[in-house]
Motif scaffolding. Structure first.
Motif, PDB file in Angstrom:
ATOM      1  N   SER A 410     -16.846 -31.255  31.895  1.00 33.41           N
ATOM      2  CA  SER A 410     -17.623 -30.901  33.417  1.00 33.41           C
ATOM      3  C   SER A 410     -17.193 -31.262  34.640  1.00 33.41           C
ATOM      4  CB  SER A 410     -18.818 -30.394  33.131  1.00 33.41           C
ATOM      5  OG  SER A 410     -19.429 -31.978  32.529  1.00 33.41           O
ATOM      6  N   ALA A 415     -11.509 -29.344  35.015  1.00 31.68           N
ATOM      7  CA  ALA A 415     -12.757 -28.515  35.610  1.00 31.68           C
ATOM      8  C   ALA A 415     -12.988 -28.639  36.996  1.00 31.68           C
ATOM      9  CB  ALA A 415     -13.990 -29.172  34.802  1.00 31.68           C
ATOM     10  N   ARG A 427     -20.353 -25.367  34.961  1.00 31.53           N
ATOM     11  CA  ARG A 427     -18.906 -26.129  34.652  1.00 31.53           C
ATOM     12  C   ARG A 427     -18.939 -26.590  32.428  1.00 31.53           C
ATOM     13  NH1 ARG A 427     -16.920 -31.157  38.448  1.00 31.53           N
ATOM     14  NH2 ARG A 427     -17.279 -29.842  40.043  1.00 31.53           N
ATOM     15  N   GLY A 428     -20.541 -27.132  32.578  1.00 30.55           N
ATOM     16  CA  GLY A 428     -20.723 -26.996  30.788  1.00 30.55           C
ATOM     17  C   GLY A 428     -20.839 -26.141  30.626  1.00 30.55           C
TER      18      GLY A 428
END
Length: 707
Positions: A410, A415, A427-428
């Motif tokens: 992330s 990312a 993103r995670g």
């Protein structure tokens, strides 16, 4: 010795197989390509066997490079004789080679060198002859302003003799054998660190001793880490008296004043030169073996993780759970594209449980969600229990997904490039959802060391680790195959013959020109020349392309052969594919040629029967015991469901739904002796375990596998 002869000797493989494999490697062919599409040339060698050839080729080339450097240095010193050159050229390993070079190696100013400059080398030679009758009188002739006394002269001569003894290959090899067979490694706690909280995880090694030859790799790495962190001191020991006696037996031939001096020189050589150097060498060799073992375990685990069961192209709602900061929720389409994101706060302190349930239910309906992926970090159990309560209108499966490395992804450039307008939490969450869809496609974006399926990965040789893990990722990617029209730059970079730059060019070309409609169209990509096409084409897939063979593992170089097979059987290629009745009747011997034999023909038929089939299993939903929320809830004798989340040589670790993973020691995996843990369990395998012991203070859980 020549390269071919050396590799055959090391691998016991046939001469033709090795010779052809070396030839292919010298032409920049990759291991996946050679093992898959050049079976006739290699004698059907698999990736492991080809990998061994690559490894020994590199070792041999490094040895030859060092030989050239040593020969050049010896020539510059004007000490290179025909006999010495022959010995150097005949050396079969680096240790023997360095032993030969040792007497001629430029040294920093040593005690022996100082003694030589003082003119004491002739005295040392006379002592070594063991024929001097009046040693005191002889030594007196070598006194000077620099060498004031007879004892100073004798001491200087002993320093020279000690260096000669240190340079004797037979003596060095004898001590090596003693170290290899009989040495012990022991450790003692550093007293001031005995109460250090960080040192407690190494408590077992506060007073430890074991055979260096028999110590398991994981234990050696743990001991060396503890030493590196300053918690313990480590010693290597052998029977000094026995070694000294053996040295004396080899060197001393008389009993006189000379032998007394030689005996003192032997003790000095052993204590000051030989043992420190060779014990470090023995520990270094043991560490190298431990590294290889640990890297092998890591690579095996990584392979299982990368080839883990994908759910496939499903619409996913992914949740990165948390307490105070809330749970980050994202919705993804079948291709893993982000459709929606927001936060919910079902847990303490906000405890907006009802609102969270309504929101998840609403999102599942709005985006036609087929599965929910929940990260296994903080608040994972509580979030899973919340989701399990929801009555969805359509069937929705719930999965708990490993977050290992998600935070690395992330915050990465990859990312940021994918989601420039979203923060790390979004993103995670996307990464968690995509891991459920396709673990391989998502995990290749993360540095393999960050995925968390090895032990002591920061303690092993980093270049060897990187090479082994890169090879593993490459093998997995090419085993599955890659859809060139949807694959990320990271995934494409691991395809045989492509690499990062061409992968970037493929994505840029795709963005500018649209999807590829055929494999041959790939040749239009900048820098993707004939060699790269040859190496990569068979592993790239074109879905719904002009040629149905483009979505199979059949290499374009064999398309003409497939056309001929189809014509011979009076069907079109498109009707030939998946037509088992026709395919199984083909007499493959009719199609054998100089370049294509039965192994390749059998592979082609297998591909035609099931073109582009994914070799991985499908993901299965799983639930932990809802009554176990922390380590304090565990009781001896409980039977619980769990998922294997790490494998080592001494057992496996199991996620039972709480922060701490439990260990099934190798002795508790089976009633019989277990040589290989991987033969009993696999990474991500769903199993039942029995709680044997719980240490709440040290946060350790001992488990047994329930058959």
């Amino acid at each position: 010795m020549q390269l071919l002869q050396y590799i055959i000797q090391q691998t016991q493989l046939s001469s033709k197989s090795v010779e052809n494999t070396i030839s292919l490697l010298n032409e920049d062919a990759t291991i996946p390509f050679i093992s898959r599409y050049r079976k006739e040339m290699t004698g059907n060698l698999d990736e492991v066997e080809i990998g061994k050839i690559v490894n020994f080729k590199e070792i041999f080339e490094a040895l030859e490079k060092r030989k050239k450097a040593i020969l050049k240095a010896l020539e510059e010193q004007n000490v290179l004789t025909a006999e010495l050159a022959q010995k150097v050229n005949n050396s079969k390993d680096m240790i023997a080679l360095e032993d030969l070079y040792l007497p001629f190696k430029k040294k920093r100013k040593t005690k022996a060198e100082t003694a030589r400059l003082q003119g004491l080398e002739p005295l040392a030679k006379m002592i070594m002859s063991q024929r001097v009758n009046d040693l005191e009188h002889t030594a007196s002739k070598y006194t000077s302003n620099e060498v004031e006394t007879i004892e100073d002269a004798l001491e200087g001569a002993r320093f020279i003799i000690a260096e000669w003894i240190n340079e004797r290959t037979d003596i060095r090899n004898n001590i090596r054998r003693e170290l290899e067979r009989y040495s012990t490694i022991s450790s003692k706690v550093v007293k001031k660190e005995i109460d250090n909280e960080k040192a407690q995880k190494f408590k077992d090694y506060f007073d430890w001793s074991e055979s260096l030859m028999r110590i398991p790799s994981h234990r050696l790495l743990a001991i060396l880490r503890a030493e590196n962190e300053g918690f313990i001191r480590v010693k290597i020991e052998i029977d000094k008296e026995r070694v000294l006696q053996k040295m004396e037996d080899r060197i001393i031939r008389s009993q006189n004043e000379c032998s007394e001096q030689i005996q003192l020189a032997i003790e000095d050589a052993y204590k000051r030169l030989l043992f420190p150097s060779l014990s470090n060498e023995a520990l270094s060799i043991a560490k190298e073996k431990a590294d290889e073992n640990a890297i092998l375990v890591f690579a095996k685990n990584l392979k299982q993780l990368l080839l883990g069961a994908p759910l496939g192209e499903k619409r996913i709602l992914a949740i990165d759970p948390g307490f105070r900061s809330g749970c980050k929720v994202v919705c993804l389409n079948e291709q893993g594209d982000l459709l929606h994101n927001e936060n919910i706060y079902p847990h303490e302190p906000q405890k907006q449980t009802i609102e969270a349930i309504k929101k998840i239910s609403s999102l599942a309906e709005s985006y036609n969600i087929e599965a929910i992926a929940i990260g296994n970090g903080t608040a994972s159990r509580e979030t899973e229990q919340l989701v399990q309560k929801i009555q969805f209108k359509n069937k929705v499966e719930v999965f708990v997904v490993s977050e290992a490395g998600a935070s690395i992804y992330s915050a990465s450039k990859i990312a940021r490039d994918e989601f420039p307008n979203y923060d790390v939490t979004v993103r995670g969450s996307v990464s968690i959802g995509r891991r459920l869809q396709d673990p391989l496609a998502e995990l290749v974006k993360i540095d393999a060391k960050s995925i968390g399926v090895g032990q002591y990965q920061h303690d092993v040789d980093q270049s060897k680790l990187k090479k082994a893990l890169d090879t593993t990722v490459e093998s997995c990617v090419n085993t599955v195959g890659v859809n060139i029209n949807t694959a990320s730059e990271s995934l494409l970079s691991y395809v045989s013959g492509i690499g990062p730059k061409i992968a970037e060019n493929i994505v840029n070309y795709r963005n500018e020109n649209g999807s590829f409609t055929s494999r041959t169209a790939i040749k239009k990509v900048p820098r993707l020349g004939g060699k790269a096409f040859e190496q990569s084409a068979g592993f790239l897939r074109i879905k719904n392309g002009k040629n149905p063979l483009d979505d199979s593992g059949v290499h374009p170089e064999s398309y003409a052969l497939v056309d001929k097979m189809a014509k011979d059987n009076k069907v079109k290629v498109v009707d030939f594919i998946r037509n088992k009745e026709v395919l199984q009747k083909i007499n493959l011997k009719n199609y054998i040629s100089e370049t294509i034999g039965l192994p390749t023909l059998e592979d082609i038929i297998k591909e035609l029967e099931k073109p582009g089939v994914d070799p991985r299993e499908k993901a299965k939903a799983f639930s932990f015991d809802q009554n176990i929320k922390s380590i304090s809830d565990l009781k001896t004798g409980q039977i619980l469901p769990g998922i294997v989340n790490n494998i080592t040589n001494f057992g496996c670790f199991v996620d039972i739904g709480i922060k701490e993973s439990g260990l099934i020691h190798v002795s508790n995996l089976s009633d019989t002796f277990v040589k290989d843990v991987n033969a009993i369990v696999a990474l991500n395998q769903q199993i039942l375990v029995k709680v044997l012991e719980v240490d709440v203070v040290r946060k350790r859980i001992q488990l047994a596998l329930v058959k």
